[in-house]
Write a protein that holds these residues in place. Structure first.
Motif, PDB file in Angstrom:
ATOM      1  N   ARG A 196       0.845  -1.387   0.160  1.00  0.00           N
ATOM      2  CA  ARG A 196      -0.118   0.036  -0.215  1.00  0.00           C
ATOM      3  C   ARG A 196       0.758   1.332  -0.035  1.00  0.00           C
ATOM      4  NH1 ARG A 196      -5.110   0.573   3.900  1.00  0.00           N
ATOM      5  NH2 ARG A 196      -4.964  -1.668   3.242  1.00  0.00           N
ATOM      6  N   ASP A 197       1.727   1.423   1.171  1.00  0.00           N
ATOM      7  CA  ASP A 197       2.701   2.734   0.804  1.00  0.00           C
ATOM      8  C   ASP A 197       3.566   2.921  -0.262  1.00  0.00           C
ATOM      9  OD1 ASP A 197       1.291   3.457   3.329  1.00  0.00           O
ATOM     10  OD2 ASP A 197       2.592   2.537   4.790  1.00  0.00           O
TER      11      ASP A 197
ATOM     12  N   TRP B   2       1.245   4.061  -3.498  1.00  0.00           N
ATOM     13  CA  TRP B   2       0.657   5.678  -3.010  1.00  0.00           C
ATOM     14  C   TRP B   2       1.532   6.586  -4.027  1.00  0.00           C
ATOM     15  CZ3 TRP B   2      -3.125   8.492  -3.484  1.00  0.00           C
ATOM     16  CH2 TRP B   2      -3.006   9.920  -3.089  1.00  0.00           C
TER      17      TRP B   2
ATOM     18  N   VAL C  81       0.901   6.254  -7.801  1.00  0.00           N
ATOM     19  CA  VAL C  81      -0.410   6.729  -8.212  1.00  0.00           C
ATOM     20  C   VAL C  81      -0.283   8.227  -8.290  1.00  0.00           C
ATOM     21  CG1 VAL C  81      -2.869   7.243  -7.558  1.00  0.00           C
ATOM     22  CG2 VAL C  81      -1.754   5.187  -6.949  1.00  0.00           C
TER      23      VAL C  81
ATOM     24  N   PRO D  20      -5.617  12.268  -7.335  1.00  0.00           N
ATOM     25  CA  PRO D  20      -5.895  11.507  -6.488  1.00  0.00           C
ATOM     26  C   PRO D  20      -6.016  11.782  -5.166  1.00  0.00           C
ATOM     27  CG  PRO D  20      -3.752  11.003  -7.299  1.00  0.00           C
ATOM     28  CD  PRO D  20      -4.229  12.010  -8.231  1.00  0.00           C
TER      29      PRO D  20
ATOM     30  N   ARG E 294      -5.913  10.430  -1.266  1.00  0.00           N
ATOM     31  CA  ARG E 294      -5.244   9.454  -0.253  1.00  0.00           C
ATOM     32  C   ARG E 294      -6.480   8.855   0.427  1.00  0.00           C
ATOM     33  NH1 ARG E 294      -0.018   7.146   1.333  1.00  0.00           N
ATOM     34  NH2 ARG E 294      -0.722   5.582   2.409  1.00  0.00           N
TER      35      ARG E 294
ATOM     36  N   PHE F  88      -7.701   6.361  -2.268  1.00  0.00           N
ATOM     37  CA  PHE F  88      -7.018   5.412  -2.412  1.00  0.00           C
ATOM     38  C   PHE F  88      -7.054   4.284  -1.315  1.00  0.00           C
ATOM     39  CE2 PHE F  88      -2.770   3.622  -1.222  1.00  0.00           C
ATOM     40  CZ  PHE F  88      -2.256   3.224  -2.291  1.00  0.00           C
ATOM     41  N   GLU F  89      -7.130   4.599  -0.036  1.00  0.00           N
ATOM     42  CA  GLU F  89      -7.156   3.828   1.153  1.00  0.00           C
ATOM     43  C   GLU F  89      -8.552   2.949   1.028  1.00  0.00           C
ATOM     44  OE1 GLU F  89      -4.923   3.234   3.445  1.00  0.00           O
ATOM     45  OE2 GLU F  89      -3.548   5.002   2.679  1.00  0.00           O
TER      46      GLU F  89
ATOM     47  N   PHE G 219      -8.047   0.312  -2.109  1.00  0.00           N
ATOM     48  CA  PHE G 219      -6.895  -0.449  -2.244  1.00  0.00           C
ATOM     49  C   PHE G 219      -7.234  -1.908  -1.827  1.00  0.00           C
ATOM     50  CE2 PHE G 219      -3.057  -2.627  -1.140  1.00  0.00           C
ATOM     51  CZ  PHE G 219      -1.920  -1.885  -1.898  1.00  0.00           C
TER      52      PHE G 219
END
Length: 178
Positions: free
Chosen positions: A28-29, A32, A35, A43, A45, A48-49, A52
């Motif tokens: 995940r990290d 980002w 992206v 985007p 965050r 995104f979270e 994911f």
């Protein structure tokens, strides 16, 4: 002669040790910042979270990362499959491809596309497509043909009680981390 024979190409010559694999929660990290490399998008965050985990778990989605031993994740690709009438069945659409600027032009993007094409064949797709306004030469050199324009329009979802359920942060399950 099949359509695919006219698009045959040699395999990529990416840096040694590149591993293209399906993404996992632990990526995940690292994904980002990639992206954020996508042009012409804004985007968030938080979104995104929320997305994911469901993208990792979706059966109709291929989410892969490219990893180098000394650098970690340096690229990712996100693709989906869906049914169509015009293409006589399943097609796959590459939604996003990004490689860190320091690792571009090394064959990593090509390896990610190759892996998406292999997935598309495995799921019985008749065609792989993508939309881009940039890097056209890269896609053409990989056997892609420009066939149509692509238009997008941002829409706002109505505020409703059901919408607030989707705002919850996704928590990974044990199955999604494998």
């Amino acid at each position: 002669m099949s359509d695919s024979s006219q698009f045959s190409r040699p395999r990529s010559t990416a840096p040694s040790g590149v591993l293209v694999r399906r993404a996992v929660v632990a990526d995940r990290d690292a994904v980002w910042p990639l992206v954020l490399e996508l042009p012409r998008h804004d985007p968030e965050r938080e979104a995104f979270e929320r997305s994911f985990g469901p993208l990792l778990a979706a059966l109709d989605t291929y989410f892969a990362v490219a990893e180098l031993p000394d650098h970690g994740v340096v690229g990712y690709l996100l693709a989906n499959r869906h049914l169509t009438f015009a293409s006589s069945g399943v097609v796959c659409r590459v939604e996003e491809v990004a490689v860190l600027p320091s690792h571009r032009r090394q064959g990593i993007g090509r390896l990610l596309l190759d892996s998406a094409e292999e997935w598309a064949a495995e799921v019985g797709a008749r065609r792989v497509g993508l939309a881009t306004g940039l890097s056209k030469e890269f896609y053409v050199s990989g056997g892609y043909a420009e066939t149509a324009g692509f238009f997008t329009k941002r829409v706002e979802a109505p505020a409703s009680p059901a919408a607030s359920d989707t705002d919850a942060t996704w928590a990974p399950s044990a199955a999604a981390t494998d």
